[in-house]
Write a protein that holds these residues in place. Sequence first.
Motif: not given
Length: 503
Positions: A220-221, A248-254, A318-321
């Motif tokens: 995440a940011t 913003a964020m992104t998630l994954s089990r992998h 792009e998202y912050p950081g």
Amino acid sequence: MKPTVLRLAVWGLTLILLTACGRREIVQNPYAVFASAWRSNVSVGDFVFGDAPRYDILMSVDPDNRRLEGTALVRLRNLSGRPLNDLYLRLYPNLPQLGGTMQLTGVVVLPERYPAGFAYTLNNTAARITLPQPLPADQPIALEVAYRLEAPQKTGYVLFGESEGILNLPYAYPMVPAQTRDPASPWRLEIPPPHGDIAVTDPSLFVITATVPAAVTLVATGVEITHSVGISDTIQRVLVAGPAPEFAMTLSRHFQHERLTLDDIVINSYFLPQDRLAGRAALADAAAAVRVFGQLFAPYPFTELDVVQAPTRYLGMEYPGLNYIGLDTYRSQSESQEILVAHEVAHQWWYALVGSDPFRYPWLDEGLAEHSSLLFMDTLYGPDVADRIRTLRWRVPTEWAVKNDYDAPVGQDVTAFNGTNYEILVYAKSALFFDALYQTLGFETYLKVLKTFVERYRLQRPTPADFLAVVAEVGGIDPQPLYEQWILSGPQRQVTPTPPPGE
Ligand SMILES: [Zn+2]
């Protein structure tokens, strides 16, 4: 160092003890928490913490079912110069191009907990909040907003939603639109078309408490300041971010993860296990870009930068950081990964640090990010590689557009373009404008222009006129002929107008 930074740094130490009237009081600076997300030696310029939207969000994310439930404490100040009877919150996941569903389940005004009415508007991409009583000019307000979010499962280019075991969740909270300070039209309420960037917001502050399954990696940011073990194999992560235009964020089990530090900046790369080598390469490229741009333009502002493998095919965002790097560039299109990483990292200067306006003049930050990626490649590999980029990445597509009747003036709002010519004109042709300036001014003076542009407009949203004024002042040339040649010229064409607000 500007006074605001000095204050933040001092308060960041923790508490200020005050002795007043013989009584010892402990006063905590409400913004001290953000010192862990913003580098202590980087100025915030004229940014005013008390005017910025602030989000304190409790969210529970169920990545397997692509659902999120949240309660957002949203604080903002009325900067319109007149009393406001209603406010807006953007619900971008409801955009057709994102394909999600975001619903508000309750809005109350704090501290009294007066219920506020709300209605969906702007094709469900916003909620209009009717206040129980008008909010006077210059006054702050705090709302508690309960909401639910569902994200789609998709194939192909996926900016928002799940694909290949990766769940992208940008725009996953009700967002305060940018304020204009114009009493007649106080909010930026455009509906973004499918080919452009999404959000038009002001730099904001975020404290996000996210409950996620313990086996899931959350990218995440911002930075994580603490975490605790929750019930049912969950973990509760507390993240802070800002000042930054969005979270913003992104998630994954992998996801697997590698990191390095560059001075006081932590740089992370997240990737799928089968793409480890490319994930390592992305980490090295991101670190090199932070180093090069930090020397060329201004120090990188945040304490952390993440690059994450994302199901955005060969494209990035792009998202912050936090930069989404398309997963195809970890595989079949690996030759384009380095320049894609450089372009997205450049946006940390031209979007996150110097604010952008992706609706009215998307060419300004896209052209700068594109040209910055050439400066990066030139620094690392020399002028022959830079020349190949000029030709193959910018001149050839621009000439193709002219020949095939897709040319148009670059200096138009995002709705003047379509899915075919948006990238060619707003990225490539725009980059040729910055390259013409670069060739005319020379390396040293061009960089002096960019440095001044950052200093003057950090955490603000400059216009093209602001940029041209810096070129004239610092560069000592009249930029108008080049501006007309590259940004204003081209056949005017009929475009489909933006749909009117769905009020
Ligand atoms: Zn870009």
